[in-house]
Structures are given as structure tokens and as C-alpha cells.
Motif scaffolding. Structure first.
Motif, mmCIF file in Angstrom:
data_model
loop_
_atom_site.group_PDB
_atom_site.id
_atom_site.type_symbol
_atom_site.label_atom_id
_atom_site.label_comp_id
_atom_site.label_asym_id
_atom_site.label_seq_id
_atom_site.Cartn_x
_atom_site.Cartn_y
_atom_site.Cartn_z
ATOM 1 N N PHE A 67 -0.052 2.220 10.357
ATOM 2 C CA PHE A 67 -1.185 1.711 10.302
ATOM 3 C C PHE A 67 -1.486 0.293 10.181
ATOM 4 O O PHE A 67 -0.343 -0.418 9.982
ATOM 5 C CB PHE A 67 -1.771 2.132 8.941
ATOM 6 N N ASP A 68 -2.602 -0.136 10.270
ATOM 7 C CA ASP A 68 -3.020 -1.450 10.341
ATOM 8 C C ASP A 68 -3.501 -1.844 9.026
ATOM 9 O O ASP A 68 -3.723 -0.806 8.242
ATOM 10 C CB ASP A 68 -3.842 -2.052 11.326
ATOM 11 N N HIS A 69 -3.740 -3.277 8.499
ATOM 12 C CA HIS A 69 -4.330 -3.567 7.419
ATOM 13 C C HIS A 69 -3.895 -3.084 5.949
ATOM 14 O O HIS A 69 -4.970 -3.385 4.907
ATOM 15 C CB HIS A 69 -6.158 -3.361 7.618
ATOM 16 N N GLU A 70 -2.799 -2.788 5.838
ATOM 17 C CA GLU A 70 -2.062 -2.444 4.583
ATOM 18 C C GLU A 70 -2.167 -3.697 3.813
ATOM 19 O O GLU A 70 -2.340 -3.654 2.454
ATOM 20 C CB GLU A 70 -0.434 -2.058 4.742
ATOM 21 N N GLU A 71 -1.838 -4.907 4.378
ATOM 22 C CA GLU A 71 -1.761 -6.084 3.614
ATOM 23 C C GLU A 71 -2.968 -6.544 3.086
ATOM 24 O O GLU A 71 -2.988 -7.458 1.882
ATOM 25 C CB GLU A 71 -1.181 -7.345 4.411
ATOM 26 N N ASN A 72 -4.313 -6.185 3.177
ATOM 27 C CA ASN A 72 -5.467 -6.197 2.603
ATOM 28 C C ASN A 72 -6.241 -5.058 2.111
ATOM 29 O O ASN A 72 -7.392 -5.057 1.976
ATOM 30 C CB ASN A 72 -6.236 -6.950 3.527
ATOM 31 N N GLY A 73 -5.483 -4.212 1.814
ATOM 32 C CA GLY A 73 -6.144 -2.752 1.082
ATOM 33 C C GLY A 73 -6.243 -1.548 1.832
ATOM 34 O O GLY A 73 -6.776 -0.620 1.422
ATOM 35 N N SER A 74 -5.959 -1.566 3.331
ATOM 36 C CA SER A 74 -6.021 -0.385 4.061
ATOM 37 C C SER A 74 -7.394 0.406 4.489
ATOM 38 O O SER A 74 -7.350 1.251 4.882
ATOM 39 C CB SER A 74 -4.864 0.712 3.330
ATOM 40 N N GLN A 75 -8.378 -0.415 3.839
ATOM 41 C CA GLN A 75 -9.603 0.271 4.158
ATOM 42 C C GLN A 75 -10.204 -0.169 5.471
ATOM 43 O O GLN A 75 -11.002 -1.184 5.589
ATOM 44 C CB GLN A 75 -10.465 -0.228 3.012
ATOM 45 N N SER A 76 -9.989 0.363 6.489
ATOM 46 C CA SER A 76 -10.463 0.260 7.770
ATOM 47 C C SER A 76 -10.236 1.590 8.652
ATOM 48 O O SER A 76 -9.480 2.588 8.193
ATOM 49 C CB SER A 76 -9.440 -1.044 8.569
ATOM 50 N N ASP A 77 -10.638 1.381 9.847
ATOM 51 C CA ASP A 77 -10.599 2.749 10.784
ATOM 52 C C ASP A 77 -9.075 2.771 11.273
ATOM 53 O O ASP A 77 -8.787 3.867 11.771
ATOM 54 C CB ASP A 77 -11.691 2.692 11.816
ATOM 55 N N THR A 78 -8.144 1.746 10.975
ATOM 56 C CA THR A 78 -6.858 1.826 11.463
ATOM 57 C C THR A 78 -5.943 1.775 10.259
ATOM 58 O O THR A 78 -4.957 1.596 10.432
ATOM 59 C CB THR A 78 -6.647 0.717 12.545
ATOM 60 N N GLY A 79 -6.471 1.935 9.264
ATOM 61 C CA GLY A 79 -5.826 1.567 7.833
ATOM 62 C C GLY A 79 -5.483 2.907 7.184
ATOM 63 O O GLY A 79 -6.016 3.997 7.651
ATOM 64 N N ALA A 80 -4.503 2.918 6.352
ATOM 65 C CA ALA A 80 -3.933 4.312 5.619
ATOM 66 C C ALA A 80 -5.037 4.953 5.048
ATOM 67 O O ALA A 80 -5.221 6.046 4.685
ATOM 68 C CB ALA A 80 -2.920 4.121 4.939
ATOM 69 N N ASP A 81 -6.117 4.129 4.455
ATOM 70 C CA ASP A 81 -7.002 4.767 3.895
ATOM 71 C C ASP A 81 -8.361 5.042 4.611
ATOM 72 O O ASP A 81 -9.393 5.527 4.329
ATOM 73 C CB ASP A 81 -7.738 3.608 2.926
ATOM 74 N N GLY A 82 -8.188 5.140 6.016
ATOM 75 C CA GLY A 82 -9.196 5.547 7.092
ATOM 76 C C GLY A 82 -8.871 6.983 7.387
ATOM 77 O O GLY A 82 -7.945 7.622 6.738
ATOM 78 N N PRO A 83 -9.629 7.609 8.436
ATOM 79 C CA PRO A 83 -9.345 8.831 8.557
ATOM 80 C C PRO A 83 -8.429 9.293 9.653
ATOM 81 O O PRO A 83 -8.347 10.177 10.158
ATOM 82 C CB PRO A 83 -10.786 9.281 9.283
ATOM 83 N N LEU A 84 -7.741 8.022 10.306
ATOM 84 C CA LEU A 84 -6.949 8.340 11.475
ATOM 85 C C LEU A 84 -5.888 9.536 11.314
ATOM 86 O O LEU A 84 -5.802 10.356 12.156
ATOM 87 C CB LEU A 84 -6.331 7.195 11.923
ATOM 88 N N LEU A 85 -5.180 9.427 10.276
ATOM 89 C CA LEU A 85 -4.122 10.444 10.249
ATOM 90 C C LEU A 85 -4.611 11.757 9.943
ATOM 91 O O LEU A 85 -3.949 12.659 10.713
ATOM 92 C CB LEU A 85 -3.075 9.910 9.051
ATOM 93 N N GLY A 86 -5.454 11.947 9.105
ATOM 94 C CA GLY A 86 -6.086 13.421 8.804
ATOM 95 C C GLY A 86 -6.484 13.912 9.976
ATOM 96 O O GLY A 86 -6.376 14.884 10.412
#
Length: 444
Positions: free
Chosen positions: A277-296
Motif C-alpha cells: 500500500f501507499d500512504h502508510e507514513e501519513n495514516g493510510s487513509q486514501s484509495d491506495t492506503g491500507a485503510d482504503g477498500p483496495l485489498l478487500g
């Protein structure tokens, strides 16, 4: 099925090449995709309809595929005969690293200097960016909506430190940096700074017509290549180990497992997955971050494309385990008191298992058992990491993945020094020890 020590120091050599070729998340995923392509993986588009052949690769639904989205990649291999409810074995990592990123209006200057306006990304060790020869890399978006990678990998920029004669107390009172005023790099001399200079320069360097670039995601990087260090070359110094070291190891492990399975070396009880994922270093809240829906989204579509139902999806997720692989802290010889007194991970001592009872890491006892079993099968030692109670630890994509998808998640990684510096330090054996452990985990 597992082959202990499948990787050796040659893996570390390859890691160094990967680090040097991946100055941005966009380059990292492109290089990861290229390596997976050589192992028989093929890209699928999220905008296409998925069926068993599209999402896996053959009429029987087996094969390796990957999805690219910005600075993120999700890749998976469906073994022959996998049922729709077959659980996944996931290695999660992130492609981004703390650095300095170019602002929307980048042209800056004064007092005869030409500068580039930058913004601080994540939590870098700011002093590590001073007085280094820096390049510029990232993604250019063109007028027609397509993108192109750019990498100016030569001395282009520099953030000059103030001379000690003008800051006499710097060695006694410490260096104090204002993020806005003190970190804007210089890249030339001019009394006439014009809007559009930087992008015009990048268009010329990339062979693009003037005005063709309408958007950009650019960042600076140290151009000093990775190198072995120490009397016996037992250490590696290099950029972006947090966390491209994990991305590289996971991609190598996935390719190895897929290649062995395709050759008929044994049945896989799980579907192995890489999620970087991208954007782990600033919270993961993006469409390419772990807190986004991509993996699911990718996992669900894989289940449904193989004829599965929501019930199959629920069964698959319930049996799934994710290793969140990210770098951690080796004991620092000059600051040993900052570490927990009974947990002192050492470089070249094998990967670490991260534990935090306040769920800054996702590891619990059952997760530890999964990790210990994988390391045992691979013949790889592992160490435990717990933060000093007086110094709360950071966090990873582990708790996010566990909470968002209801997936058992275990936090692991490699112990390093100088985390979040422009140049970090690890043991030369730890990268291939991690990769061997990941092979055993993905094989189940």
C-alpha cells in the motif's frame, strides 16, 4: 513443500538494486510488477469484468495476477483446484517513505538562488536530508490523462545547512529546523525565478512537449546508492528500507511460491497474496492506503470470479491470515536505554515479531503461533520486539488490516537503525531470512 534457505545473500544484492531503482512509490510498484511478470503474473484492470480466467489466468481459474493503483499493488496466485472459499495468506507492506515532496507551485527563490518549494511527507529525520546530493522522482500526469514516471537520478538539489559560524550553539543546544523556512532545497542560481520552470525542466528531461504535464506527484531522494558496510560487509546502508525491504521480500517470496506451485512441487492450501500500500507514513487513509477498500475489493472479486458466493467470501476471510511486514527498531548501541531492557533485537538475528498490548501492533498469541510455525519450517530464527513502556511505539498497517477486513493479522519485520532517515541501516542477512520465512508462511 517449503525449502529452507531458498534465498541467500544474492537476495540482498537484488534488494540493493531494487532500492536504487525505486525512488518513489510509483517506481516501486512498477519494479515489483516487472519482477512478478517474469514469474508469469499478468496485470488485470479494475475496470474490466472479472471471471475465473481474467482474475486468475486459466480456464481452471489458476494462475498469478496483479492490480496496480497509483503507488499500490495487490498480487495473488490462485493454485490449481482452489475452491472459492479457499483462505488467503497475505503479506502486507507499504511503498512510501518519509521525505520531502514538491508543492503545487514549486518555483521558489530569493537572494540569487533558485529553489524548489517542498512539503514534509510523513515523519522524516529532517537533519538527514541536509547537505546531501538529491535527485527528483515521481509521477507526471499528462494532458491526455495518462501518467509517466520520471527519475532525475543525478545531483540536482541540495538543502544546505547553516554554517557553524552563524549558529555557534548548534553542537551544544542541538539543531533546530523550521519545516517551512529551513528545508527548501536549492537547484541553481537566478535573479528571475519564473513560474513553471521546474515542470518545464522535467518535460524537457522526459522528452515531453511544453505544457503537456498538467499534474505531478514528485519527491526528492538521496542519489547515494545502497552499499555494504562494515569490516566484513555484514551491514547494508541504503534509502527507503522502511518499507521497500518488506515489499521486495514479499514479491520475491510470492514469485517463488507461484513458480514452485506451477511446476507441480506441491498443492497450496491457501491463495498467497502480496498487498503493498501507499500512504502508510501519513495514516493510510486514501484509495491506495491500507485503510482504503483496495485489498478487500480485490479479494472479494477473486472469490466471486471463481464462482463464489458471499458465504464463500465469509469463509475465505475467516480462515485468512495476514503478515504485516514493516521495519522495526534494532537496539541502538549509543542509546540502549531507549529500548525495553529485556527486548533487544539485533541486526542479522532474524526477523522480529512485534507485540503491543494496546493494539498499536496486531499480534496476539495465536498470531505468534502462526509466525513461529512458518519460521520453524523455514529454519529461520526470529526475535521479539516490545517498545519501552516510557516511549510509546508507532503503528503499522497491521491493526488497520485486522479491523477493516476482520482478518487475523500478525506484525513482523526486520530490525534496522536510523529509521526514517534518508539513509537507513540493516543487517545483510536479515532481508533473505525474512524472504525465506515469508515463503514458508505463504506456502502454509
Amino acid at each position: 513443500m517449503s525449502a529452507p534457505h531458498r534465498f541467500d545473500r544474492g537476495h540482498t544484492d537484488d534488494l540493493m538494486s531494487f532500492l536504487a531503482a525505486s525512488p518513489s512509490p510509483y517506481h516501486a510498484v512498477a519494479n515489483t510488477a516487472e519482477r512478478l511478470e517474469k514469474a508469469g503474473f499478468r496485470q488485470v484492470a479494475e475496470t474490466d469484468a472479472w471471471d475465473a480466467e481474467t482474475s486468475a489466468g486459466s480456464a481452471t481459474g489458476s494462475g498469478g495476477k496483479y492490480v496496480l493503483r497509483g503507488g499500490a499493488i495487490v498480487a495473488w496466485y490462485v493454485p490449481e483446484g482452489a475452491a472459492p472459499h479457499t483462505p488467503f495468506r497475505i503479506v502486507g507492506a507499504h511503498t512510501d517513505s518519509p521525505n520531502l515532496r514538491v508543492k503545487p507551485e514549486p518555483d521558489l527563490g530569493g537572494h540569487g538562488w533558485r529553489q524548489v518549494a517542498v512539503e514534509i511527507y510523513g515523519g522524516p529525520l529532517l537533519n538527514s536530508w541536509l547537505d546531501r546530493d538529491l535527485g527528483l522522482a515521481g509521477r507526471l500526469t499528462l494532458r491526455d490523462g495518462t501518467s509517466r514516471l520520471v527519475n532525475i537520478d543525478r545531483p540536482l538539489l541540495r538543502v544546505p545547512q547553516l554554517a557553524i559560524h552563524l549558529d555557534r550553539a548548534v553542537n551544544t543546544d542541538g539543531l533546530k529546523l523550521d519545516k517551512q523556512r529551513h528545508l527548501q532545497p536549492i537547484w541553481g542560481m537566478s535573479d528571475d525565478v519564473r513560474e513553471g520552470d521546474l515542470i518545464a525542466f522535467l518535460e524537457q528531461e522526459s522528452g515531453l512537449a511544453p505544457g503537456e504535464v498538467t499534474g505531478w506527484d514528485l519527491m526528492v531522494h538521496s542519489i547515494e546508492p545502497p552499499a555494504y558496510l562494515g569490516r566484513d560487509r555484514e551491514l547494508v546502508a541504503g534509502p527507503r528500507m522502511d518499507n521497500l525491504l518488506s515489499v521486495h521480500a514479499a514479491a520475491a517470496a510470492l514469485a517463488s511460491v507461484a513458480t514452485s506451485s506451477a511446476a507441480g512441487d506441491g498443492a497450496l492450501p491457501y491463495i498467497p497474496v502480496l498487498a503493498a500500500f501507499d500512504h502508510e507514513e501519513n495514516g493510510s487513509q486514501s484509495d491506495t492506503g491500507a485503510d482504503g477498500p483496495l485489498l478487500g475489493s480485490v479479494l472479494e472479486r477473486s472469490v466471486f470470479a471463481r464462482g463464489g458466493s458471499y458465504e464463500d467470501r465469509a469463509r475465505a476471510f475467516a480462515g485468512t491470515v495476514c503478515l504485516s511486514s514493516d521495519t522495526g527498531h534494532a537496539v541502538h548501541p549509543n542509546y540502549a536505554e531507549r529500548h525495553d531492557p529485556t527486548h533487544h533485537p539485533r541486526v542479522n538475528g532474524g526477523p522480529i515479531l512485534k507485540v503491543n498490548v494496546n493494539n498499536r501492533y496486531a499480534t496476539d498469541g495465536s498470531g505468534r503461533a502462526v509466525w513461529a510455525a512458518a519460521c520453524d519450517r523455514a529454519g529461520v530464527p526470529f526475535q521479539n520486539f516490545v517498545s519501552n513502556n516510557s516511549m510509546p511505539c508507532g503503528t503499522t498497517i497491521g491493526p488497520i488490516t485486522a479491523a477493516r477486513h476482520g482478518i487475523k493479522t500478525v506484525d513482523i519485520g526486520v530490525a534496522i537503525l536510523s529509521m526514517h532517515s534518508a539513509r537507513e541501516l540493516c543487517g545483510a542477512d536479515d532481508p533473505h531470512l525474512l524472504a525465506n520465512a515469508l515463503v514458508a508462511f505463504l506456502e502454509g
